[in-house]
Design a protein around this motif. Structure first.
Motif, PDB file in Angstrom:
ATOM      1  N   LEU A 334       0.582  -1.020   0.062  1.00  0.00           N
ATOM      2  CA  LEU A 334      -0.251   0.010  -0.046  1.00  0.00           C
ATOM      3  C   LEU A 334       0.849   1.268  -0.112  1.00  0.00           C
ATOM      4  O   LEU A 334       2.173   1.088   0.559  1.00  0.00           O
ATOM      5  N   HIS A 335      -0.139   1.974  -0.591  1.00  0.00           N
ATOM      6  CA  HIS A 335       0.628   3.403  -0.030  1.00  0.00           C
ATOM      7  C   HIS A 335      -0.154   4.687  -0.010  1.00  0.00           C
ATOM      8  O   HIS A 335      -1.399   4.201   0.178  1.00  0.00           O
ATOM      9  N   PRO A 352       1.097  11.858  -3.199  1.00  0.00           N
ATOM     10  CA  PRO A 352       0.400  11.635  -4.371  1.00  0.00           C
ATOM     11  C   PRO A 352      -0.705  12.873  -3.673  1.00  0.00           C
ATOM     12  O   PRO A 352      -1.943  12.842  -2.574  1.00  0.00           O
ATOM     13  N   GLU A 353      -1.597  13.006  -5.179  1.00  0.00           N
ATOM     14  CA  GLU A 353      -2.639  13.362  -5.285  1.00  0.00           C
ATOM     15  C   GLU A 353      -3.356  13.001  -4.516  1.00  0.00           C
ATOM     16  O   GLU A 353      -3.922  11.730  -4.968  1.00  0.00           O
ATOM     17  N   THR A 354      -4.988  12.969  -4.069  1.00  0.00           N
ATOM     18  CA  THR A 354      -5.754  12.552  -3.450  1.00  0.00           C
ATOM     19  C   THR A 354      -6.935  12.285  -4.980  1.00  0.00           C
ATOM     20  O   THR A 354      -7.118  13.666  -5.703  1.00  0.00           O
ATOM     21  N   SER A 355      -7.090  10.847  -5.586  1.00  0.00           N
ATOM     22  CA  SER A 355      -7.714  10.899  -5.982  1.00  0.00           C
ATOM     23  C   SER A 355      -9.085   9.887  -6.171  1.00  0.00           C
ATOM     24  O   SER A 355      -8.328   8.501  -6.317  1.00  0.00           O
ATOM     25  N   VAL A 356      -9.713   9.931  -5.804  1.00  0.00           N
ATOM     26  CA  VAL A 356     -11.218   8.729  -4.884  1.00  0.00           C
ATOM     27  C   VAL A 356     -11.632   8.831  -6.571  1.00  0.00           C
ATOM     28  O   VAL A 356     -12.648   9.774  -6.143  1.00  0.00           O
ATOM     29  N   VAL A 607      -6.835   8.556   2.777  1.00  0.00           N
ATOM     30  CA  VAL A 607      -6.589   6.990   1.145  1.00  0.00           C
ATOM     31  C   VAL A 607      -5.721   6.615   1.090  1.00  0.00           C
ATOM     32  O   VAL A 607      -4.656   7.052   1.522  1.00  0.00           O
ATOM     33  N   TYR A 608      -5.876   5.346   1.018  1.00  0.00           N
ATOM     34  CA  TYR A 608      -5.086   4.100   0.838  1.00  0.00           C
ATOM     35  C   TYR A 608      -5.165   3.296  -0.443  1.00  0.00           C
ATOM     36  O   TYR A 608      -5.856   3.753  -0.654  1.00  0.00           O
ATOM     37  N   ARG A 609      -3.692   3.797  -1.088  1.00  0.00           N
ATOM     38  CA  ARG A 609      -3.779   2.705  -2.108  1.00  0.00           C
ATOM     39  C   ARG A 609      -3.387   1.278  -2.105  1.00  0.00           C
ATOM     40  O   ARG A 609      -2.089   1.555  -0.940  1.00  0.00           O
ATOM     41  N   PHE A 610      -3.653   0.420  -2.872  1.00  0.00           N
ATOM     42  CA  PHE A 610      -3.177  -0.871  -2.664  1.00  0.00           C
ATOM     43  C   PHE A 610      -2.764  -1.621  -3.630  1.00  0.00           C
ATOM     44  O   PHE A 610      -3.484  -1.226  -5.136  1.00  0.00           O
ATOM     45  N   LYS A 630     -10.870   4.071   1.492  1.00  0.00           N
ATOM     46  CA  LYS A 630     -10.757   5.375   2.586  1.00  0.00           C
ATOM     47  C   LYS A 630     -10.413   4.832   3.755  1.00  0.00           C
ATOM     48  O   LYS A 630     -11.855   4.273   3.953  1.00  0.00           O
ATOM     49  N   THR A 631     -10.175   5.113   5.066  1.00  0.00           N
ATOM     50  CA  THR A 631     -10.812   4.776   5.937  1.00  0.00           C
ATOM     51  C   THR A 631     -11.754   5.614   7.313  1.00  0.00           C
ATOM     52  O   THR A 631     -11.781   7.431   5.849  1.00  0.00           O
ATOM     53  N   CYS A 632     -12.843   5.068   7.536  1.00  0.00           N
ATOM     54  CA  CYS A 632     -13.697   6.226   7.838  1.00  0.00           C
ATOM     55  C   CYS A 632     -13.393   7.332   8.027  1.00  0.00           C
ATOM     56  O   CYS A 632     -12.790   7.262   9.170  1.00  0.00           O
ATOM     57  N   ILE A 633     -14.036   8.470   8.509  1.00  0.00           N
ATOM     58  CA  ILE A 633     -14.449   9.592   9.943  1.00  0.00           C
ATOM     59  C   ILE A 633     -14.762   9.167  10.788  1.00  0.00           C
ATOM     60  O   ILE A 633     -16.353   9.062  10.494  1.00  0.00           O
ATOM     61  N   PRO A 634     -14.493   9.072  12.133  1.00  0.00           N
ATOM     62  CA  PRO A 634     -15.842   8.646  13.234  1.00  0.00           C
ATOM     63  C   PRO A 634     -17.075   9.951  13.147  1.00  0.00           C
ATOM     64  O   PRO A 634     -16.880  10.826  12.969  1.00  0.00           O
ATOM     65  N   GLY A 635     -17.914   9.026  13.723  1.00  0.00           N
ATOM     66  CA  GLY A 635     -19.378   9.953  13.958  1.00  0.00           C
ATOM     67  C   GLY A 635     -20.148   9.178  12.794  1.00  0.00           C
ATOM     68  O   GLY A 635     -20.972   9.490  13.167  1.00  0.00           O
ATOM     69  N   PHE A 636     -20.017   9.044  11.101  1.00  0.00           N
ATOM     70  CA  PHE A 636     -20.820   8.840  10.530  1.00  0.00           C
ATOM     71  C   PHE A 636     -21.275   7.537  10.566  1.00  0.00           C
ATOM     72  O   PHE A 636     -20.573   6.810  10.950  1.00  0.00           O
ATOM     73  N   PRO A 637     -22.602   7.298  10.335  1.00  0.00           N
ATOM     74  CA  PRO A 637     -22.715   5.329  10.850  1.00  0.00           C
ATOM     75  C   PRO A 637     -22.582   4.246   9.525  1.00  0.00           C
ATOM     76  O   PRO A 637     -21.624   4.918   8.875  1.00  0.00           O
ATOM     77  N   GLY A 638     -22.549   3.010   9.718  1.00  0.00           N
ATOM     78  CA  GLY A 638     -21.450   2.147   9.087  1.00  0.00           C
ATOM     79  C   GLY A 638     -22.681   1.582   7.939  1.00  0.00           C
ATOM     80  O   GLY A 638     -23.578   2.862   7.609  1.00  0.00           O
TER      81      GLY A 638
END
Length: 750
Positions: A334-335, A352-356, A607-610, A630-638
């Motif tokens: 990953l990076h 690198p620039e975020t690219s989702v 954001v992690y690239r695999f 992208k890992t989740c941000i705390p507080g939002f629903p699953g």
């Protein structure tokens, strides 16, 4: 599992026979002829449906001209398309089986098959050119060049009073026989050898060969012996290349021993060799049968599929990828978009620039969450050597810059192009346990439940099925960023030998990047000890600032080497600062001792690239295309889970279980359907979604009118795609993406 099993077959079970013809056509097997007992040969044809372990004796129609094949043994039986080609063999001229009068054959038949099951009948093709001489215990293979597309059958060797080493070619389209001119050293005359095609090479192993004395080859019957020699014929250039010579010593028993009458099968790019007679004792009753299983990796494995997301949390991912046949493990890397500290804490790598990739639908109620303050990286840790914490042991070093392979502290010279070493030819122990003493044993960090393939039901035949994916959270869904957990709903169960085939769940993502600029890392095969990992650690905020670096300095980090095709990723390994630049160039980098490397935790909202590469005895293959999660941000629903699809007469019903909501109650759910659009023609991977439901209920109805506008996605298997997400006080959380698998008939009618 490397375990033999005895299936409970039923139907018209054939009698035991030797030296028969055998072909595999999908999930069915055809067996023709063979020796039932001494002097009594067969010309019966049997079909085994391996999906049901059902035998059936089939009766092909006789040819319009001539008679059907006579009983025989030692013939060749080759499959190409929907036809089998029978050549040669040995018949008994006497009607009395006790009075065996051998007659060598060179007749040629064609057997037309029916699709799926059954046969049409025999025919005698009209051929041009000179037929090969009569023979038995020869080999025949069919090869078709990709650029020319003209299939050809090659016959090599055999027995006709004496052993043969002549090569014959049949152009199947023109039915013309010829003798191709070859280059290189022609193998010794032989019979009861094996021939297998992998790529553009025909691999020849073993058999009976003449005993050479003083450089001369004897033709007397008593002076033949078994061989363990191994070579291949390049079918494009017709050049013979020797791999294991007839006189090559093998004091370490790292190569298959001499044998004849064995069997060999190619699975992908791997060649398996099983059993045979050792031939050292000349009397028939004293020959010893081998019961060892070997395999040879002929080339590095292909790139796996993109890494697919099963579950994402604030600081971890559960990921999987499609299995690659006949591999020993996978290297996952990953990076990150955020700076990653070097071991010393002075340098950082990879910004690198975020690219989702976004998924733009016709209607989107998703709200972008407010930006959270950046989370500082915790202090990196060092794992000290531990017998329960090793992915690659300390005593394994693999060098990419030299031709020397060090395995468990012992130095070996890596194999040249024309030489097979112990690292390429793996030996399984005995026939019952198959303890892989010489094969790499790669560490499974996370295993997944076995998944069984089954046929996919048509839309109008679908009934209620429940899917319990591991998916719960996979990222933040917004109008510009979309990370989804995806599951494929398979809607037909079948029974195989009394075992019910379970519904298959496949979880993937559409976020991908082409990796044209990435260079695959290649390493020789290694032996790796087996153990377990324990990646649970505490963390502290560091007291230092991370300096940004340029995109071109992006660094790929090892997550680890995994035996299975799934992993839970919460950390990755940091390379020492002095090796970062070298490993980033994919040149002269050593596989590190992971036990001595520091680890870095994953972080929320990042954001992690695999990418993943498969490993076999020839080394590490090319990497897959890049996936982004992208890992989740705390507080939002699953993400909603346990999605059920129920088919009714004129609609389908979607239902799901509510997710966890850290910030207040769930305010509403939204369900979306991927629809046909002109945008898809321009960018097929960019799905367009239409909202079909918004409300508090955990279920909705999808009408036939809505389904008629659905897009059928072909990224893996044909499927209609749904997305379901939940909203709380913070906004919409990640969506669960459901791929409702369709068969080709249903898909083409849409």
């Amino acid at each position: 599992t490397n375990q033999w099993f005895l299936p409970a077959v039923r139907g018209d079970i054939p009698p035991g026979c030797a030296a028969h013809g055998f072909v595999c056509d999908g999930t069915r097997i055809l067996v023709f002829g063979g020796m039932v007992e001494y002097g009594r040969y067969s010309n019966d044809l049997y079909e085994l449906q391996a999906s049901r372990w059902l035998w059936k004796k089939v009766k092909p129609q006789a040819p319009s001209t001539g008679s059907p094949p006579c009983p025989r043994l030692g013939h060749s039986f080759s499959l190409y398309g929907n036809k089998c080609y029978l050549f040669g063999g040995l018949a008994n001229e006497s009607e009395d089986s006790n009075n065996n009068v051998p007659r060598y054959l060179n007749d040629f038949y064609e057997l037309e098959l029916q699709h799926g099951s059954g046969v049409v009948g025999w025919s005698v093709p009209v051929t041009k050119g000179v037929l090969p001489s009569p023979r038995e215990s020869h080999t025949a293979i069919v090869y078709c060049r990709k650029d020319i597309g003209s299939p050809k059958m090659y016959i090599f060797g055999g027995m006709c009073g004496c052993r043969l080493n002549d090569l014959w070619e049949l152009d199947i389209e023109t039915m013309t026989w010829s003798r191709p001119e070859t280059k290189g050293t022609v193998p010794l005359p032989r019979s009861l050898h094996t021939a297998n095609v992998i790529g553009n090479k025909m691999y020849i192993f073993g058999g009976w060969v003449p005993q050479s004395t003083g450089g001369e080859i004897s033709t007397h019957d008593g002076e033949w012996r078994c061989t363990g020699s191994f070579c291949y014929l390049n079918l494009d250039t017709t050049e013979w290349i020797g791999l294991i010579s007839d006189c090559q010593e093998d004091k370490s028993n790292s190569l298959p021993g001499p044998r004849a009458g064995h069997c060999a099968v190619a699975v992908g790019t791997r060649l398996y060799i099983w059993s045979g007679r050792d031939g050292y004792r000349k009397a028939w009753n004293n020959q010893v049968c081998c019961k060892d299983l070997w395999y040879l990796d002929t080339e590095k494995p292909p790139a796996p599929s993109q890494v697919q997301l099963i579950r994402a949390t604030t600081n971890s991912f559960q990921v999987k990828w499609d299995e690659v046949p006949t591999v020993e493990g996978y290297l996952l890397q990953l990076h990150a978009d955020s700076p990653v500290p070097s071991v010393t804490g002075i340098h950082a790598a990879g910004v690198p620039e975020t690219s989702v990739l976004s998924s733009q639908g016709g209607s989107s109620p998703h709200q972008s969450p407010q930006s959270l303050p950046s989370v500082p990286y915790p202090e990196v840790k060092v794992d000290h050597p531990s017998p329960t914490n090793n992915v690659i042991p300390n005593n394994v070093q693999v060098s990419l810059s030299s031709n020397t392979l060090k395995v468990e502290g012992k130095e070996k010279v890596a194999a040249s192009e024309n030489q097979i070493t112990q690292e390429m030819m793996k030996k399984h122990a005995d026939a019952t346990g198959f303890k892989e003493s010489n094969a790499p044993s790669l560490l499974p960090v996370c295993t997944s439940s076995p998944q069984t393939s089954a046929n996919v039901g048509e839309l109008h035949d679908l009934d209620k099925r429940t899917v319990n994916p591991d998916a719960s959270v996979s990222g933040t869904v917004s109008s510009t960023q979309s990370m989804v957990t995806q599951q494929a709903v398979k809607t037909e169960s079948s029974s195989t030998n009394g075992a019910v085939v379970k519904d298959e769940t496949s979880l993937t993502t559409f976020n991908s990047k082409s990796e044209a600029a990435e260079t695959a890392c290649t390493v020789p095969s290694t032996r790796v000890n087996t153990g377990q990992t324990n990646d649970s650690h505490s963390s502290k905020p560091p007291q230092r600032q991370m300096a940004p670096v340029k995109t071109r300095d992006r660094q790929w980090y090892d997550v680890g080497i995994f035996k299975n095709n799934s992993a839970v990723v919460s950390q990755f390994y940091l390379l020492p600062e002095e090796t970062m630049s070298a490993s980033n160039k994919m040149e002269s980098a050593n596989v590190p001792d992971y036990r001595l490397l520091k680890k870095q935790d994953l972080f929320p909202g990042t954001v992690y690239r695999f990418r993943v590469a498969a490993i076999n005895g020839c080394g590490v293959g090319p990497f897959s295309k890049i996936s982004e999660f992208k890992t989740c941000i705390p507080g939002f629903p699953g993400a909603p889970s346990t999605v059920k699809i129920t088919k009714s007469v004129d609609c389908i019903h979607l239902s799901w279980e509510p997710p966890a909501s850290p910030s207040g109650n769930i305010l509403e759910y939204s369900a979306y359907l991927a629809i046909r659009s002109t945008q898809l023609q321009e960018n097929p991977s960019q799905l367009v979604f239409m909202r079909i439901y918004c409300g508090l209920k955990t279920s909705c109805v999808v009408t036939a009118a809505q389904l008629s506008n659905a897009h059928v996605d072909y990224t893996s298997r044909p499927a209609i795609v749904f997305r379901i997400s939940a909203k709380n006080e913070r906004g919409y959380g990640p969506a669960t993406q459901v791929r409702w698998l369709q068969d080709l008939k249903t898909s083409s009618s849409k």
